[in-house]
Write an enzyme that holds these catalytic residues in place. Structure first.
Site, PDB file in Angstrom:
ATOM      1  N   LYS A 180      54.986-108.125  84.648  1.00  0.00           N
ATOM      2  CA  LYS A 180      54.581-107.404  83.437  1.00  0.00           C
ATOM      3  C   LYS A 180      54.674-105.898  83.653  1.00  0.00           C
ATOM      4  CE  LYS A 180      50.612-105.871  81.098  1.00  0.00           C
ATOM      5  NZ  LYS A 180      51.384-104.778  80.587  1.00  0.00           N
ATOM      6  N   GLU A 254      48.313-101.953  95.073  1.00  0.00           N
ATOM      7  CA  GLU A 254      48.937-100.650  95.362  1.00  0.00           C
ATOM      8  C   GLU A 254      48.360 -99.684  94.344  1.00  0.00           C
ATOM      9  OE1 GLU A 254      51.061 -99.414  97.495  1.00  0.00           O
ATOM     10  OE2 GLU A 254      51.521-101.258  98.573  1.00  0.00           O
ATOM     11  N   CYS A 290      52.451 -92.065  92.722  1.00  0.00           N
ATOM     12  CA  CYS A 290      51.226 -92.326  93.489  1.00  0.00           C
ATOM     13  C   CYS A 290      51.194 -91.579  94.813  1.00  0.00           C
ATOM     14  CB  CYS A 290      51.112 -93.815  93.741  1.00  0.00           C
ATOM     15  SG  CYS A 290      52.580 -94.476  94.564  1.00  0.00           S
ATOM     16  N   GLU A 389      42.642 -88.027  90.830  1.00  0.00           N
ATOM     17  CA  GLU A 389      44.093 -88.156  90.702  1.00  0.00           C
ATOM     18  C   GLU A 389      44.502 -87.741  89.284  1.00  0.00           C
ATOM     19  OE1 GLU A 389      45.866 -92.078  90.322  1.00  0.00           O
ATOM     20  OE2 GLU A 389      47.495 -91.492  91.655  1.00  0.00           O
TER      21      GLU A 389
HETATM   22  P1  NAD Z   1      47.036 -98.945  84.900  1.00  0.00           P
HETATM   23  O1  NAD Z   1      46.119 -99.508  85.931  1.00  0.00           O
HETATM   24  O2  NAD Z   1      46.453 -98.401  83.665  1.00  0.00           O
HETATM   25  O3  NAD Z   1      48.101-100.052  84.435  1.00  0.00           O
HETATM   26  C1  NAD Z   1      48.940-100.714  85.337  1.00  0.00           C
HETATM   27  C2  NAD Z   1      49.318-102.077  84.782  1.00  0.00           C
HETATM   28  O4  NAD Z   1      48.142-102.875  84.661  1.00  0.00           O
HETATM   29  C3  NAD Z   1      49.936-102.043  83.388  1.00  0.00           C
HETATM   30  O5  NAD Z   1      50.952-103.021  83.308  1.00  0.00           O
HETATM   31  C4  NAD Z   1      48.773-102.419  82.493  1.00  0.00           C
HETATM   32  O6  NAD Z   1      49.168-103.000  81.278  1.00  0.00           O
HETATM   33  C5  NAD Z   1      48.054-103.423  83.358  1.00  0.00           C
HETATM   34  N1  NAD Z   1      46.632-103.613  83.051  1.00  0.00           N
HETATM   35  C6  NAD Z   1      45.784-102.759  82.449  1.00  0.00           C
HETATM   36  N2  NAD Z   1      44.553-103.319  82.347  1.00  0.00           N
HETATM   37  C7  NAD Z   1      44.625-104.537  82.912  1.00  0.00           C
HETATM   38  C8  NAD Z   1      43.684-105.584  83.143  1.00  0.00           C
HETATM   39  N3  NAD Z   1      42.416-105.492  82.752  1.00  0.00           N
HETATM   40  N4  NAD Z   1      44.110-106.700  83.776  1.00  0.00           N
HETATM   41  C9  NAD Z   1      45.384-106.800  84.205  1.00  0.00           C
HETATM   42  N5  NAD Z   1      46.326-105.863  84.000  1.00  0.00           N
HETATM   43  C10 NAD Z   1      45.946-104.744  83.359  1.00  0.00           C
HETATM   44  O7  NAD Z   1      47.908 -97.850  85.658  1.00  0.00           O
HETATM   45  P2  NAD Z   1      48.963 -96.841  85.019  1.00  0.00           P
HETATM   46  O8  NAD Z   1      48.221 -95.762  84.315  1.00  0.00           O
HETATM   47  O9  NAD Z   1      50.019 -97.585  84.309  1.00  0.00           O
HETATM   48  O10 NAD Z   1      49.627 -96.249  86.346  1.00  0.00           O
HETATM   49  C11 NAD Z   1      49.159 -95.133  87.030  1.00  0.00           C
HETATM   50  C12 NAD Z   1      48.421 -95.532  88.284  1.00  0.00           C
HETATM   51  O11 NAD Z   1      49.252 -96.353  89.116  1.00  0.00           O
HETATM   52  C13 NAD Z   1      48.078 -94.324  89.141  1.00  0.00           C
HETATM   53  O12 NAD Z   1      46.760 -94.448  89.618  1.00  0.00           O
HETATM   54  C14 NAD Z   1      49.068 -94.408  90.286  1.00  0.00           C
HETATM   55  O13 NAD Z   1      48.661 -93.783  91.470  1.00  0.00           O
HETATM   56  C15 NAD Z   1      49.199 -95.881  90.459  1.00  0.00           C
HETATM   57  N6  NAD Z   1      50.436 -96.232  91.172  1.00  0.00           N
HETATM   58  C16 NAD Z   1      50.353 -96.683  92.460  1.00  0.00           C
HETATM   59  C17 NAD Z   1      51.516 -96.965  93.179  1.00  0.00           C
HETATM   60  C18 NAD Z   1      51.463 -97.430  94.606  1.00  0.00           C
HETATM   61  O14 NAD Z   1      52.475 -97.898  95.103  1.00  0.00           O
HETATM   62  N7  NAD Z   1      50.332 -97.324  95.295  1.00  0.00           N
HETATM   63  C19 NAD Z   1      52.757 -96.807  92.566  1.00  0.00           C
HETATM   64  C20 NAD Z   1      52.804 -96.349  91.250  1.00  0.00           C
HETATM   65  C21 NAD Z   1      51.640 -96.058  90.566  1.00  0.00           C
END
Ligand code: NAD
Length: 485
Positions: A180, A254, A290, A389
């Site tokens: 997803k 992650e 990230c 962040e």
């Molecule tokens: P997010 O947590 O808002 O969303 C990520 C994914 O989770 C999306 O597909 C979203 O639809 C889904 N999601 C949201 N709520 C959910 C729930 N309750 N249950 C299951 N899935 C759910 O994150 P974002 O804003 O899209 O991304 C930014 C974050 O991602 C930053 O904190 C960044 O550091 C992190 N990130 C980490 C890495 C890594 O490799 N460590 C890589 C890229 C981004």
């Protein structure tokens, strides 16, 4: 292509059980182009029923997929990589429109995903067992047993790269996947669904789209999904762990970072400053990465030279239309995120940091979620911009001259994803590399990771390692079998 020239993207189906389908209740979400602020397409908003159908399909085909010789799975993965290469420009264009990410960097993302997939195809045979010495009258061996279904939930910042590349390890391991994308940037995932529809047996690779609160939550909480691999924010990661706790799911995470870069007085200040711009991912990602080093600790002896070079480098970045090949920075991905970054910039000003560069909307870009590359100096660890962040184009410079104080401050209280160290003294560098409580450290470089180097955070930045053999093996369990002769 000019900035106002919006192409409409057709509504495409999700990939569930080998079919392209809409949401069962007809629900859709809008896809907005962050450069023009116009709706350019729609995506199915999957329901819990849709998730249930994908889970049933994955479970149904899991025996066939895990029983497929690894060489055949690897061959299909190589074809998957070829599909990405063959459609690189179209997929990159979709991401540039849908996410505002510069097109050149999105082409590189497609190539990077194809490489990741080929890497896992190459090591798929590592899903093997071993024999354990157990005496003259017994034989004991282990067998790798793939999970029957893996949920792969990814964020908005590397749309095509994550939805494709991050499915590879589980598929290589013999586990069907339900992937997803972030709801803000799903158009390339839906095009990918069309492209790979007939590649794998039905149900092996499913792509669902929709909101996190509905589709994501239904997927991660589904009782028949024992393995959830998540990339995204800390709060969502925490929710996913909670949702998996009753069924004792295997969850890997992650998550976010607030990563330090440490510049020692013997470093080349100008070179380190240019590197800090690269390591912050201003160009290509607008800081939406990230691993970005958003807290830069620079020794006072070279701070002025460092800041001058940093400001010069930031002023050279070309901010504008992500569809142009020579654009370094587009807009951030969506309105809510833009507003969040703007709030952080204001908090930096309000809490007494000095705005050394940027902080505003770039001149001449009145529409779109554009923010200048921004650098604060005089930042201290008690400020919000040093603690949280931002995930946008904002770097904080903190100066230091007391080594013990530096050691106290360099580790963020909760997050530990990456770290970056600049010095000519190798002992100094290795001591600092040991001290930084993060999962990936770069010394005198900008963190370009070689394929196969495990990536993943410490503490609240995550659990588990990706892009490595560890990730491959995390999609199965070891079964030990003892035979008495
Ligand atoms: P997010 O947590 O808002 O969303 C990520 C994914 O989770 C999306 O597909 C979203 O639809 C889904 N999601 C949201 N709520 C959910 C729930 N309750 N249950 C299951 N899935 C759910 O994150 P974002 O804003 O899209 O991304 C930014 C974050 O991602 C930053 O904190 C960044 O550091 C992190 N990130 C980490 C890495 C890594 O490799 N460590 C890589 C890229 C981004």
């Amino acid at each position: 292509m000019t900035m106002g020239d919006d192409v409409k993207v057709p509504l495409r189906g999700m990939l569930i059980d080998g079919q392209l389908v809409g949401a069962s209740d007809g629900g859709v979400l809008d896809a907005e182009n962050p450069t023009t602020e116009k709706v350019i397409g729609r995506l199915p908003d999957a329901t819990a029923d849709d998730v249930g159908r994908a889970v049933a399909a994955a479970r149904r085909v899991s025996g066939e997929w895990s029983g497929t010789p690894w060489t055949k799975r690897a061959a299909l993965l190589r074809q998957f990589a070829d599909v990405l290469d063959a459609n690189r420009d179209e997929l990159a264009e979709l991401d540039a429109r849908d996410a505002g990410l510069p097109i050149a960097s999105m082409r590189a993302d497609v190539t990077s995903a194809a490489n990741e997939i080929r890497y896992f195809a190459g090591i798929a045979g590592e899903t093997k067992g071993e024999t354990i010495p157990s005496g003259p009258d017994q034989v004991t061996y282990t067998e790798f047993v793939p999970y029957p279904v893996v949920a792969r939930i990814v964020p908005f910042n590397h749309p095509i790269k994550f939805i494709s590349g991050k499915a590879a390890a589980a598929l290589a391991a013999g586990a069907p996947v339900i992937a997803k994308p972030g709801e803000q940037t799903s158009l390339s995932a839906l095009r990918l669904a069309e492209l790979v529809k007939d590649l794998f047996p039905a149900g092996v690779f499913n792509i669902i789209t929709g909101s996190g609160a509905k589709a994501g939550a239904a997927l991660s909480a589904h009782p028949d999904v024992p393995r959830v691999a998540f990339t995204g924010s800390v709060p969502t990661g925490s929710r996913i762990m909670e949702a998996g706790s009753a069924a004792i799911k295997h969850v890997s995470l992650e998550l976010g970072g607030k990563n330090p870069m440490v510049v020692f007085p013997d470093a080349d200040a100008e070179k380190a400053a240019v590197a800090s711009v690269a390591a912050m991912n201003f160009a290509r990602s607008m800081g939406q990465s990230c691993g970005s080093t958003s807290r830069v600790f620079v020794h006072r002896d070279i701070k002025d030279r460092f800041v001058a070079a940093l400001v010069k480098r930031l002023s050279e970045l070309k901010v504008g239309d992500p569809m142009q090949d020579d654009t370094d920075m587009g807009p951030v991905a969506f309105r809510g995120h833009y507003e969040k970054v703007v709030r952080y910039v204001q908090s930096g000003i309000d809490e007494g940091a000095t705005l050394a560069y940027g902080g505003k909307r770039p001149e001449g870009l009145d529409t779109g979620y554009f923010i200048q590359p921004t650098a604060f100096t005089g930042v201290t660890m008690d400020m919000t911009i040093a603690q949280e962040e931002i995930f946008g184009p904002v770097v904080s410079v903190l100066d230091w001259d007391d080594y013990d104080e530096l050691l106290d401050q360099v580790n963020h209280p909760e997050l530990g994803l990456t770290g970056n160290i600049w010095t000519r003294d190798i002992s100094q560098a290795l001591r600092m590399a040991r001290h930084i409580d993060s999962g990936y450290i770069s010394i005198n470089g900008t963190g370009k990771r070689p394929t196969g180097a495990p990536f993943g955070g410490f503490r609240q930045s995550g659990i588990g390692k990706e892009s490595s053999v560890d990730e491959l093996l995390s999609y199965g369990r070891q079964k030990s079998v003892t035979i008495t002769l």
